[in-house]
Design an enzyme around this catalytic site. Structure first.
Site, PDB file in Angstrom:
ATOM      1  N   CYS A 119       0.835  -1.203   0.000  1.00 47.69           N
ATOM      2  CA  CYS A 119       0.000   0.000   0.000  1.00 47.69           C
ATOM      3  C   CYS A 119       0.875   1.260   0.000  1.00 47.69           C
ATOM      4  O   CYS A 119       1.485   1.565  -1.012  1.00 47.69           O
ATOM      5  CB  CYS A 119      -0.992  -0.038   1.167  1.00 47.69           C
ATOM      6  SG  CYS A 119      -2.347   1.143   0.923  1.00 47.69           S
ATOM      7  N   HIS A 225      -3.705  -4.738   0.551  1.00 47.18           N
ATOM      8  CA  HIS A 225      -3.176  -5.164   1.850  1.00 47.18           C
ATOM      9  C   HIS A 225      -3.340  -6.672   2.003  1.00 47.18           C
ATOM     10  O   HIS A 225      -4.321  -7.139   2.577  1.00 47.18           O
ATOM     11  CB  HIS A 225      -3.934  -4.474   2.996  1.00 47.18           C
ATOM     12  CG  HIS A 225      -3.521  -3.074   3.268  1.00 47.18           C
ATOM     13  ND1 HIS A 225      -2.472  -2.754   4.108  1.00 47.18           N
ATOM     14  CD2 HIS A 225      -4.024  -1.901   2.830  1.00 47.18           C
ATOM     15  CE1 HIS A 225      -2.345  -1.436   4.164  1.00 47.18           C
ATOM     16  NE2 HIS A 225      -3.276  -0.890   3.402  1.00 47.18           N
ATOM     17  N   GLU A 227      -1.969  -8.526   4.079  1.00 48.67           N
ATOM     18  CA  GLU A 227      -1.946  -8.889   5.515  1.00 48.67           C
ATOM     19  C   GLU A 227      -3.290  -8.650   6.196  1.00 48.67           C
ATOM     20  O   GLU A 227      -3.493  -9.089   7.319  1.00 48.67           O
ATOM     21  CB  GLU A 227      -0.822  -8.127   6.237  1.00 48.67           C
ATOM     22  CG  GLU A 227      -1.130  -6.696   6.637  1.00 48.67           C
ATOM     23  CD  GLU A 227      -1.059  -5.672   5.503  1.00 48.67           C
ATOM     24  OE1 GLU A 227      -1.091  -6.065   4.315  1.00 48.67           O
ATOM     25  OE2 GLU A 227      -0.991  -4.468   5.826  1.00 48.67           O
TER      26      GLU A 227
END
Ligand code: MN
Length: 255
Positions: A119, A225, A227
């Site tokens: 990001c 993202h 994660e």
């Protein structure tokens, strides 16, 4: 093998001094969202949150004993970091964090450590290599999607077009997928050496880049993202191959 787990350095997000904050009043904090630790450690890597270089300790010194660098997400990159002035005061970004992370990127590339930008980290990678950003997607890219919707945050998803023939397309074996989207800025001019590997097909915005150079570096940026994703969510591009590719590059290069 036999060298133990890979050691991955993470660039921190910065909470600047706040005279109204009860804990650590007026002090600067360096922090990380826990999903990032969990994502990397689930794959067996050990994470190290990196401070800004200080005193005799350089960025190269911080990275010397590590096997790779992840540039984390967070607030906007400062337009000052790519030669522009903020079009609005609230788009001024965090120049101090840009400087800290640019030192880490330069050191990692010089030491031939793999870099994964997520990001803001994807945007920072582009800026550190000489590219520019849209300061505000919605005003600078007419008819663009909403790439960030505060109320649903990582629940905001859009289509992803992976460019055929790229390493990312080979990694996934597909060119059409979906990703989450939690960003206010986007890549405008792509830095020399970076190859665009994926776009948002609805508006053409860059969603993934990879550095290609003679010394065969490993530096990848993704606008989404990974994660934040639930590994069981099959509607989104699987985050695991992206991480496995980064960690495999780290494994190949470790001392
Ligand atoms: Mn997006």
């Amino acid at each position: 093998m036999g060298k133990g787990p890979l050691r991955i350095g993470l660039s921190a997000a910065v909470m600047h001094p706040d005279p109204q904050r009860l804990a650590f009043k007026g002090r600067r904090l360096f922090y990380m969202e826990e999903g990032m630790f969990q994502w990397l450690m689930a794959a067996g890597a050990i994470t190290y949150l990196l401070p800004p270089p200080s005193g005799p300790v350089t960025a190269a010194g911080l990275l010397d004993g590590l096997d790779g660098l992840v540039l984390s997400g967070g607030v906007d990159v400062s337009p000052a970091s790519y030669g522009e002035t903020p079009l609005k005061p609230e788009w001024a970004g965090d120049r101090a964090r840009d400087v800290y992370e640019t030192h880490l990127v330069q050191a990692a590339l010089a030491l031939e450590k793999p870099v994964l930008g997520i990001c803001r980290g994807h945007q920072l990678l582009n800026v550190a290599l000489g590219g520019t950003l849209f300061q505000d997607i919605r005003t600078q890219v007419p008819l663009s999607l909403h790439h960030r919707i505060f109320d649903i945050y990582e629940g905001n998803h859009h289509e992803l077009q992976i460019e055929p023939g790229t390493a990312l397309a080979r990694l996934y074996g597909t060119t059409a997928s979906r990703v989450n989207s939690v960003h206010h800025q986007a890549v405008k001019e792509v830095a020399a050496g970076l190859v665009v590997e994926a776009r948002s097909p609805a508006d053409g915005l860059v969603e993934a880049v990879r550095l290609v150079a003679k010394n065969d570096p490993y530096a990848v940026g993704v606008q989404w993202h990974p994660e934040f994703q639930d590994p069981g969510d099959k509607t989104l591009l699987d985050a695991a191959p992206l991480l496995a590719d980064f960690l495999a590059a780290a494994e190949r290069r470790r001392r």
